[in-house]
Design a protein around this motif. Structure first.
Motif, PDB file in Angstrom:
ATOM      1  N   VAL A 226       0.823  -1.207   0.000  1.00 35.15           N
ATOM      2  CA  VAL A 226       0.000   0.000   0.000  1.00 35.15           C
ATOM      3  C   VAL A 226       0.859   1.261   0.000  1.00 35.15           C
ATOM      4  O   VAL A 226       0.639   2.176  -0.800  1.00 35.15           O
ATOM      5  CB  VAL A 226      -0.963  -0.016   1.203  1.00 35.15           C
ATOM      6  N   LEU A 227       1.843   1.327   0.882  1.00 36.27           N
ATOM      7  CA  LEU A 227       2.667   2.535   0.956  1.00 36.27           C
ATOM      8  C   LEU A 227       3.466   2.802  -0.320  1.00 36.27           C
ATOM      9  O   LEU A 227       3.525   3.953  -0.780  1.00 36.27           O
ATOM     10  CB  LEU A 227       3.600   2.462   2.172  1.00 36.27           C
ATOM     11  N   PRO A 228       4.125   1.793  -0.940  1.00 38.14           N
ATOM     12  CA  PRO A 228       4.812   2.090  -2.209  1.00 38.14           C
ATOM     13  C   PRO A 228       3.885   2.565  -3.327  1.00 38.14           C
ATOM     14  O   PRO A 228       4.317   3.307  -4.212  1.00 38.14           O
ATOM     15  CB  PRO A 228       5.478   0.758  -2.572  1.00 38.14           C
ATOM     16  N   MET A 229       2.619   2.155  -3.282  1.00 37.40           N
ATOM     17  CA  MET A 229       1.667   2.594  -4.301  1.00 37.40           C
ATOM     18  C   MET A 229       1.072   3.970  -4.005  1.00 37.40           C
ATOM     19  O   MET A 229       0.336   4.513  -4.827  1.00 37.40           O
ATOM     20  CB  MET A 229       0.528   1.568  -4.420  1.00 37.40           C
ATOM     21  N   SER A 230       1.380   4.522  -2.857  1.00 38.86           N
ATOM     22  CA  SER A 230       0.712   5.748  -2.400  1.00 38.86           C
ATOM     23  C   SER A 230       1.662   6.928  -2.292  1.00 38.86           C
ATOM     24  O   SER A 230       1.445   7.820  -1.467  1.00 38.86           O
ATOM     25  CB  SER A 230       0.048   5.489  -1.036  1.00 38.86           C
ATOM     26  N   ARG A 231       2.719   6.932  -3.076  1.00 38.15           N
ATOM     27  CA  ARG A 231       3.679   8.032  -2.980  1.00 38.15           C
ATOM     28  C   ARG A 231       3.069   9.399  -3.281  1.00 38.15           C
ATOM     29  O   ARG A 231       3.382  10.380  -2.600  1.00 38.15           O
ATOM     30  CB  ARG A 231       4.857   7.759  -3.906  1.00 38.15           C
ATOM     31  N   PRO A 232       2.211   9.546  -4.285  1.00 37.05           N
ATOM     32  CA  PRO A 232       1.647  10.889  -4.532  1.00 37.05           C
ATOM     33  C   PRO A 232       0.842  11.431  -3.357  1.00 37.05           C
ATOM     34  O   PRO A 232       1.016  12.583  -2.964  1.00 37.05           O
ATOM     35  CB  PRO A 232       0.778  10.683  -5.776  1.00 37.05           C
ATOM     36  N   ILE A 233      -0.025  10.615  -2.777  1.00 30.65           N
ATOM     37  CA  ILE A 233      -0.858  11.103  -1.681  1.00 30.65           C
ATOM     38  C   ILE A 233      -0.032  11.312  -0.427  1.00 30.65           C
ATOM     39  O   ILE A 233      -0.330  12.207   0.375  1.00 30.65           O
ATOM     40  CB  ILE A 233      -2.027  10.124  -1.420  1.00 30.65           C
ATOM     41  N   LEU A 234       1.031  10.538  -0.242  1.00 33.81           N
ATOM     42  CA  LEU A 234       1.913  10.768   0.900  1.00 33.81           C
ATOM     43  C   LEU A 234       2.614  12.123   0.771  1.00 33.81           C
ATOM     44  O   LEU A 234       2.811  12.834   1.765  1.00 33.81           O
ATOM     45  CB  LEU A 234       2.948   9.646   1.005  1.00 33.81           C
ATOM     46  N   GLY A 235       2.992  12.479  -0.441  1.00 29.85           N
ATOM     47  CA  GLY A 235       3.592  13.787  -0.648  1.00 29.85           C
ATOM     48  C   GLY A 235       2.610  14.916  -0.389  1.00 29.85           C
ATOM     49  O   GLY A 235       2.974  15.945   0.198  1.00 29.85           O
ATOM     50  N   VAL A 236       1.358  14.734  -0.810  1.00 31.42           N
ATOM     51  CA  VAL A 236       0.350  15.770  -0.579  1.00 31.42           C
ATOM     52  C   VAL A 236       0.093  15.953   0.902  1.00 31.42           C
ATOM     53  O   VAL A 236       0.047  17.079   1.417  1.00 31.42           O
ATOM     54  CB  VAL A 236      -0.946  15.410  -1.335  1.00 31.42           C
ATOM     55  N   VAL A 237      -0.074  14.857   1.630  1.00 33.74           N
ATOM     56  CA  VAL A 237      -0.303  14.949   3.074  1.00 33.74           C
ATOM     57  C   VAL A 237       0.915  15.553   3.775  1.00 33.74           C
ATOM     58  O   VAL A 237       0.779  16.318   4.737  1.00 33.74           O
ATOM     59  CB  VAL A 237      -0.645  13.560   3.639  1.00 33.74           C
ATOM     60  N   SER A 238       2.108  15.219   3.309  1.00 34.48           N
ATOM     61  CA  SER A 238       3.314  15.783   3.904  1.00 34.48           C
ATOM     62  C   SER A 238       3.345  17.299   3.755  1.00 34.48           C
ATOM     63  O   SER A 238       3.662  18.025   4.704  1.00 34.48           O
ATOM     64  CB  SER A 238       4.553  15.166   3.253  1.00 34.48           C
ATOM     65  N   VAL A 239       3.018  17.779   2.563  1.00 37.78           N
ATOM     66  CA  VAL A 239       3.011  19.229   2.336  1.00 37.78           C
ATOM     67  C   VAL A 239       1.959  19.902   3.207  1.00 37.78           C
ATOM     68  O   VAL A 239       2.214  20.953   3.832  1.00 37.78           O
ATOM     69  CB  VAL A 239       2.772  19.528   0.850  1.00 37.78           C
ATOM     70  N   PHE A 240       0.759  19.320   3.282  1.00 36.27           N
ATOM     71  CA  PHE A 240      -0.294  19.896   4.113  1.00 36.27           C
ATOM     72  C   PHE A 240       0.121  19.947   5.580  1.00 36.27           C
ATOM     73  O   PHE A 240      -0.108  20.946   6.268  1.00 36.27           O
ATOM     74  CB  PHE A 240      -1.580  19.080   3.967  1.00 36.27           C
ATOM     75  N   ALA A 241       0.736  18.880   6.074  1.00 35.85           N
ATOM     76  CA  ALA A 241       1.119  18.821   7.483  1.00 35.85           C
ATOM     77  C   ALA A 241       2.210  19.832   7.807  1.00 35.85           C
ATOM     78  O   ALA A 241       2.153  20.523   8.836  1.00 35.85           O
ATOM     79  CB  ALA A 241       1.574  17.407   7.838  1.00 35.85           C
ATOM     80  N   ILE A 242       3.214  19.940   6.935  1.00 38.73           N
ATOM     81  CA  ILE A 242       4.321  20.860   7.218  1.00 38.73           C
ATOM     82  C   ILE A 242       3.860  22.309   7.105  1.00 38.73           C
ATOM     83  O   ILE A 242       4.223  23.160   7.936  1.00 38.73           O
ATOM     84  CB  ILE A 242       5.492  20.573   6.265  1.00 38.73           C
ATOM     85  N   ILE A 243       3.043  22.621   6.105  1.00 41.94           N
ATOM     86  CA  ILE A 243       2.545  23.990   5.966  1.00 41.94           C
ATOM     87  C   ILE A 243       1.676  24.371   7.162  1.00 41.94           C
ATOM     88  O   ILE A 243       1.772  25.487   7.696  1.00 41.94           O
ATOM     89  CB  ILE A 243       1.778  24.141   4.649  1.00 41.94           C
ATOM     90  N   ALA A 244       0.812  23.447   7.597  1.00 41.19           N
ATOM     91  CA  ALA A 244      -0.028  23.733   8.763  1.00 41.19           C
ATOM     92  C   ALA A 244       0.819  23.961  10.006  1.00 41.19           C
ATOM     93  O   ALA A 244       0.495  24.815  10.843  1.00 41.19           O
ATOM     94  CB  ALA A 244      -1.006  22.584   8.985  1.00 41.19           C
ATOM     95  N   SER A 245       1.914  23.227  10.155  1.00 38.96           N
ATOM     96  CA  SER A 245       2.782  23.411  11.310  1.00 38.96           C
ATOM     97  C   SER A 245       3.510  24.745  11.247  1.00 38.96           C
ATOM     98  O   SER A 245       3.686  25.418  12.277  1.00 38.96           O
ATOM     99  CB  SER A 245       3.796  22.261  11.388  1.00 38.96           C
ATOM    100  N   LEU A 246       3.935  25.162  10.062  1.00 39.62           N
ATOM    101  CA  LEU A 246       4.688  26.408   9.940  1.00 39.62           C
ATOM    102  C   LEU A 246       3.823  27.644  10.151  1.00 39.62           C
ATOM    103  O   LEU A 246       4.291  28.647  10.694  1.00 39.62           O
ATOM    104  CB  LEU A 246       5.370  26.473   8.572  1.00 39.62           C
ATOM    105  N   LYS A 247       2.581  27.600   9.715  1.00 43.78           N
ATOM    106  CA  LYS A 247       1.734  28.795   9.807  1.00 43.78           C
ATOM    107  C   LYS A 247       0.879  28.833  11.058  1.00 43.78           C
ATOM    108  O   LYS A 247       0.169  29.821  11.294  1.00 43.78           O
ATOM    109  CB  LYS A 247       0.829  28.889   8.575  1.00 43.78           C
ATOM    110  N   ASP A 248       0.938  27.794  11.893  1.00 42.52           N
ATOM    111  CA  ASP A 248       0.132  27.764  13.109  1.00 42.52           C
ATOM    112  C   ASP A 248       0.750  28.683  14.158  1.00 42.52           C
ATOM    113  O   ASP A 248       1.950  28.577  14.464  1.00 42.52           O
ATOM    114  CB  ASP A 248       0.033  26.343  13.642  1.00 42.52           C
ATOM    115  N   TYR A 249      -0.044  29.551  14.712  1.00 40.55           N
ATOM    116  CA  TYR A 249       0.441  30.482  15.736  1.00 40.55           C
ATOM    117  C   TYR A 249      -0.313  30.342  17.056  1.00 40.55           C
ATOM    118  O   TYR A 249       0.307  30.322  18.124  1.00 40.55           O
ATOM    119  CB  TYR A 249       0.312  31.917  15.227  1.00 40.55           C
ATOM    120  N   LEU A 250      -1.635  30.246  17.005  1.00 42.50           N
ATOM    121  CA  LEU A 250      -2.436  30.296  18.227  1.00 42.50           C
ATOM    122  C   LEU A 250      -2.167  29.109  19.137  1.00 42.50           C
ATOM    123  O   LEU A 250      -1.876  29.275  20.331  1.00 42.50           O
ATOM    124  CB  LEU A 250      -3.920  30.367  17.865  1.00 42.50           C
TER     125      LEU A 250
END
Length: 314
Positions: A226-250
């Motif tokens: 499953v994980l080797p077949m899911s590289r595109p969605i893993l990249g999308v979730v990674s970007v969402f998670a890192i961006i949310a962490s960087l812009k979170d302030y409250l």
């Protein structure tokens, strides 16, 4: 007796599309015939150049100005903000921001928070999506509905209960000034779980059945197939998670009141009134390195379609 004659149906002649049909199929606001006119071609070129320049100025303009202001003196940034270093480049701003503002320490805190949010979000999103999409237990519809229902609850409503849970957890001591107080709520992201589940729903079930027939268990199927077949969605979730962490302030400002463990996004606004403008702008420029590098690393994930590459051996 006369032999019955068998007549074969005449072959149907396929009509080749003529030029009018092609023009009709391609016609939009401007047809291909109109696009070849010199006046239309010139006007379209001017419009495209204008749009590209506008997008570049709107997208890269603030970043380029911040990079310029990071090595410009305060007087020049205030008096002539659009000129390129009228009195020379002041490289000392970067060193002062790195040492006096202690950007290095807060930069490391930012990387730790982003890495923890990335790992926890990937773990929960992939395992939750795998449970709902591939394993599919009897209670999967009920669990899927519960996860979907959390999307309709505003995050502000959950702020006080979540904070009380962090301060007085059921098990253990308070998680204030602990990075787990940021990682755990970031991992429980219903949008990422449903996004991964939707991607897993489109994976070929024949591969899973073949793996189970060969004796692979649920963990082996998840890790090796499953994980080797899911590289595109893993990249999308990674970007969402890192961006949310960087812009979170409250939330980090609430659960990380100690300045020693705060990230750049929380600490820099707190020290703005105590820092010179040129040094503060240099610190902001250093803080933008993380999202810029992240984009350069993950941009190919969106461009290549290698999600199923290597999953099935022919």
């Amino acid at each position: 007796m006369t032999a019955a004659t068998i007549t074969e149906p005449a072959p149907v002649k396929s009509r080749r599309p003529n030029r009018d049909d092609e023009l009709q199929a391609d016609r939009g606001i401007l047809s291909s015939f109109d696009r070849r006119k010199p006046s239309v071609k010139l006007s379209m070129t001017v419009i495209h150049v204008f749009l590209i320049i506008g997008l570049v100025v709107a997208g890269l303009g603030p970043l380029l100005w911040l990079a310029k202001a990071a090595v410009t003196s305060t007087q020049d940034s205030i008096s002539t903000p659009l000129l390129l270093w009228p009195n020379g480049i002041d490289w000392a701003n970067l060193g002062a921001a790195w040492v006096e503002v202690e950007v290095a320490k807060y930069f490391v805190n930012t990387l730790i928070l982003a890495a923890g949010c990335w790992l926890s979000s990937l773990f929960i999103a992939t395992t939750g999506g795998y449970l709902l999409s591939v394993l599919r237990p009897k209670y999967a519809p009920l669990l899927n509905g519960a996860v979907l229902a959390t999307l309709f609850i505003p995050s502000v409503v959950l702020l006080v209960p979540l904070y009380l849970t962090i301060v007085r957890p059921v098990v253990g001591t308070s998680l204030l000034n602990n990075y787990l107080a940021v990682w755990l709520p970031a991992a429980a992201n219903a949008f990422n779980i449903l996004l991964v589940k939707r991607f897993f729903d489109n994976l070929p079930r024949e591969v899973f059945e073949a793996a189970r027939t060969d004796g692979a268990g649920p963990v082996r199927v998840f890790w090796s197939i499953v994980l080797p077949m899911s590289r595109p969605i893993l990249g999308v979730v990674s970007v969402f998670a890192i961006i949310a962490s960087l812009k979170d302030y409250l939330w980090p400002s609430l659960v990380l009141p100690d300045p020693a463990v705060q990230p750049l996004g929380v600490r820099l606004p707190a020290i703005q009134s105590q820092t010179e403008l040129d040094v503060f702008l240099a610190a902001l420029a250093i803080a933008t390195i993380v999202p810029v590098v992240m984009f350069l690393l993950f941009q190919r994930v969106f461009l290549r379609s290698a999600g199923l590459g290597g999953a099935v051996k022919g």
